[in-house]
Design a protein around this motif. Structure first.
Motif, short mmCIF file in Angstrom:
data_model
loop_
_atom_site.label_atom_id
_atom_site.label_comp_id
_atom_site.label_asym_id
_atom_site.label_seq_id
_atom_site.Cartn_x
_atom_site.Cartn_y
_atom_site.Cartn_z
N PHE A 89 0.81 -1.22 0.00
CA PHE A 89 0.00 0.00 0.00
C PHE A 89 0.85 1.28 0.00
O PHE A 89 0.60 2.18 -0.80
N PRO A 90 1.85 1.42 0.89
CA PRO A 90 2.68 2.63 0.82
C PRO A 90 3.39 2.78 -0.52
O PRO A 90 3.59 3.90 -1.01
N LEU A 91 3.78 1.65 -1.14
CA LEU A 91 4.42 1.72 -2.46
C LEU A 91 3.44 2.19 -3.52
O LEU A 91 3.80 2.96 -4.42
N VAL A 92 2.18 1.75 -3.41
CA VAL A 92 1.16 2.19 -4.37
C VAL A 92 0.95 3.70 -4.25
O VAL A 92 0.78 4.40 -5.26
N ILE A 93 0.97 4.21 -3.01
CA ILE A 93 0.84 5.65 -2.82
C ILE A 93 1.94 6.39 -3.57
O ILE A 93 1.69 7.38 -4.26
N VAL A 94 3.18 5.90 -3.43
CA VAL A 94 4.31 6.53 -4.10
C VAL A 94 4.17 6.41 -5.62
O VAL A 94 4.44 7.38 -6.35
N MET A 95 3.72 5.26 -6.09
CA MET A 95 3.56 5.07 -7.53
C MET A 95 2.55 6.05 -8.12
O MET A 95 2.79 6.64 -9.17
N VAL A 96 1.43 6.25 -7.40
CA VAL A 96 0.39 7.15 -7.89
C VAL A 96 0.83 8.60 -7.76
O VAL A 96 0.71 9.40 -8.71
N ALA A 97 1.36 8.96 -6.59
CA ALA A 97 1.70 10.36 -6.33
C ALA A 97 2.86 10.84 -7.18
O ALA A 97 2.86 11.97 -7.68
N ALA A 98 3.88 9.97 -7.35
CA ALA A 98 5.07 10.37 -8.10
C ALA A 98 5.06 9.87 -9.54
O ALA A 98 6.02 10.10 -10.28
N GLN A 99 3.98 9.15 -9.90
CA GLN A 99 3.85 8.60 -11.26
C GLN A 99 5.06 7.74 -11.62
O GLN A 99 5.71 7.92 -12.65
N LEU A 100 5.35 6.78 -10.72
CA LEU A 100 6.47 5.87 -10.91
C LEU A 100 5.95 4.46 -11.15
O LEU A 100 4.82 4.12 -10.78
N GLY A 101 6.78 3.64 -11.75
CA GLY A 101 6.47 2.23 -11.90
C GLY A 101 6.80 1.48 -10.63
O GLY A 101 7.44 2.03 -9.71
N PRO A 102 6.42 0.20 -10.52
CA PRO A 102 6.68 -0.58 -9.30
C PRO A 102 8.16 -0.66 -8.94
O PRO A 102 8.53 -0.50 -7.77
N VAL A 103 9.01 -0.89 -9.94
CA VAL A 103 10.45 -1.03 -9.67
C VAL A 103 11.02 0.29 -9.18
O VAL A 103 11.79 0.33 -8.21
N GLU A 104 10.63 1.39 -9.84
CA GLU A 104 11.13 2.71 -9.42
C GLU A 104 10.66 3.05 -8.01
O GLU A 104 11.41 3.64 -7.22
N ALA A 105 9.42 2.67 -7.67
CA ALA A 105 8.89 2.95 -6.34
C ALA A 105 9.67 2.18 -5.27
O ALA A 105 9.99 2.72 -4.20
N VAL A 106 10.00 0.91 -5.55
CA VAL A 106 10.78 0.11 -4.61
C VAL A 106 12.18 0.70 -4.45
O VAL A 106 12.70 0.82 -3.33
N ASN A 107 12.79 1.10 -5.56
CA ASN A 107 14.12 1.71 -5.49
C ASN A 107 14.10 3.00 -4.67
O ASN A 107 15.01 3.27 -3.89
N LEU A 108 13.05 3.78 -4.85
CA LEU A 108 12.93 5.02 -4.09
C LEU A 108 12.80 4.72 -2.60
O LEU A 108 13.44 5.39 -1.76
N ALA A 109 11.98 3.72 -2.25
CA ALA A 109 11.78 3.38 -0.84
C ALA A 109 13.06 2.88 -0.19
O ALA A 109 13.34 3.20 0.97
N LEU A 110 13.86 2.10 -0.94
CA LEU A 110 15.06 1.51 -0.36
C LEU A 110 16.27 2.43 -0.41
O LEU A 110 17.10 2.42 0.50
N ASN A 111 16.35 3.24 -1.46
CA ASN A 111 17.56 4.05 -1.67
C ASN A 111 17.38 5.53 -1.35
O ASN A 111 18.37 6.24 -1.15
N SER A 112 16.14 6.02 -1.33
CA SER A 112 15.87 7.42 -0.99
C SER A 112 14.73 7.49 0.02
O SER A 112 13.65 8.00 -0.28
N PRO A 113 14.97 6.94 1.22
CA PRO A 113 13.88 6.85 2.20
C PRO A 113 13.29 8.20 2.60
O PRO A 113 12.10 8.29 2.89
N ALA A 114 14.10 9.25 2.61
CA ALA A 114 13.57 10.57 2.98
C ALA A 114 12.54 11.05 1.97
O ALA A 114 11.49 11.58 2.33
#
Length: 350
Positions: A89-114
């Motif tokens: 669910f938090p990843l879906v929020i990031v995907m929708v809000a930032a218009q990212l794909g699933p892989v990009e959202a996971v990378n953002l969560a792991l590598n750019s937590p802020a």
């Protein structure tokens, strides 16, 4: 007791060991490892404290389900609760809000937590609107019931029962609350809030329609299975609405997706175990006002969610309010049981 909570205890041990391993890999120090284990434990306690009323409400629905659907709620439901709401669910929020794909959202969560935390936190108003509207409808449906036979706080509940036959009164009250809250927000935030709140209202109505369609008046074996699925769906949406506060509140301690998932996952497992414990022990039936306290807690949480869009209420206050309401209901139930050993009807708080 171990029969009901043994799985949760083993899950907790596994989760803390995973947190320790991850902490060592992340920091390479004993202090860093222990710090992450501590955060996981605190997040688990936070989730349980915020969701005890969730367990009580779940139990009030689950007690009428067949044992097989109760077990499916504990198994399938925990997978949805842990992996769906605490990770996906938090990843879906990031995907929708930032218009990212699933892989990009996971990378953002792991590598750019802020940045990940910022995007999820920016969705706070929408989440509070959706959850507040859905939970508001759940609570109002319980009190606007002309067939409800037991009242805890009669001065409040009896008038509500008397007007329960008025069409769409609960929907009207929720819409009024949505409008009133939106006037406290800036225009852009108000639009986000209204859109999300109406979506929560529509999801509630959709789940009610599904439940109605899957519950024929003279059920066969197949129909019972369908009805079980309808109740299962209702419980999962209810759990999702309850989890919004926990997911958002977790960012006060860490913005690391893995740590959040471990801590909240442990808490979610205990909530499931508490739900089954309350059902199997017949607690909801033995203590007649406990269910009332849980639904008062739901109404309090719905109001808090709306208020949280323009004034922050600490998570500890949210958890305490629910615990106090359920505690008072339990205390009233114990008093009633002692003074009415033969079950003579009498309201606790006339």
């Amino acid at each position: 007791m171990f029969k009901h909570f043994g799985g949760s205890l083993l899950f907790t041990l596994a989760g803390l060991l995973l947190g320790a391993w991850y902490g060592w890999e992340l920091t390479g120090t004993l202090d860093g490892m222990l710090g992450i284990v501590w955060i996981c434990a605190v997040l688990a306690v936070l989730e349980v404290s915020l969701s005890f009323d969730n367990a009580a409400v779940n139990a009030s629905v689950l007690k009428d389900m067949s044992p097989i659907w109760q077990q499916r709620f504990l198994t399938w439901g925990i997978a949805i609760a842990v992996f769906g709401m605490r990770i996906v669910f938090p990843l879906v929020i990031v995907m929708v809000a930032a218009q990212l794909g699933p892989v990009e959202a996971v990378n953002l969560a792991l590598n750019s937590p802020a940045e990940y935390q910022r995007i999820v936190s920016d969705a706070h108003i929408g989440l509070m609107g959706f959850g507040g509207a859905f939970l508001g409808m759940v609570g109002l449906k319980y009190f606007f019931d002309s067939e409800k036979e037991v009242d805890w706080i009669a001065a409040i509940e009896r008038p509500l029962s008397k007007v329960a036959e008025i069409e769409a009164i609960a929907i009207g009250l929720v819409l009024a609350a949505i409008w009133g809250t939106s006037t406290m927000l800036a225009d852009a935030d108000a639009l986000t809030f209204i859109t999300a709140a109406i979506a929560g209202l529509l999801v509630y109505l959709a789940v009610e329609i599904v439940n109605h369609l899957l519950e024929p008046p003279t059920p066969t074996t197949g129909d019972v299975a369908k009805a079980g699925f309808g109740a299962f769906l209702y419980l999962e949406v209810l759990d999702a609405s309850f989890s919004f506060d926990g997911v958002i509140g977790a960012f006060a301690l860490t913005n690391n997706l893995i740590i959040i998932a471990i801590g909240l996952g442990i808490g979610a497992m205990f909530v499931r175990s508490m739900t089954i414990f309350l059902v199997r022990k017949g607690t909801m039936s033995e203590y007649r006002y406990l269910e009332h306290g849980a639904f008062y807690a739901i109404m309090a949480l719905a109001i808090i969610m709306f208020i949280n869009t323009f004034a922050h209420i600490p998570e500890v206050i949210t958890g305490l309010i629910g615990a106090v309401l359920i505690g008072l209901a339990f205390w009233s139930s114990v008093r009633w049981n002692k003074s009415n050993p033969d079950g003579t009807p009498e309201d606790a708080l006339a």
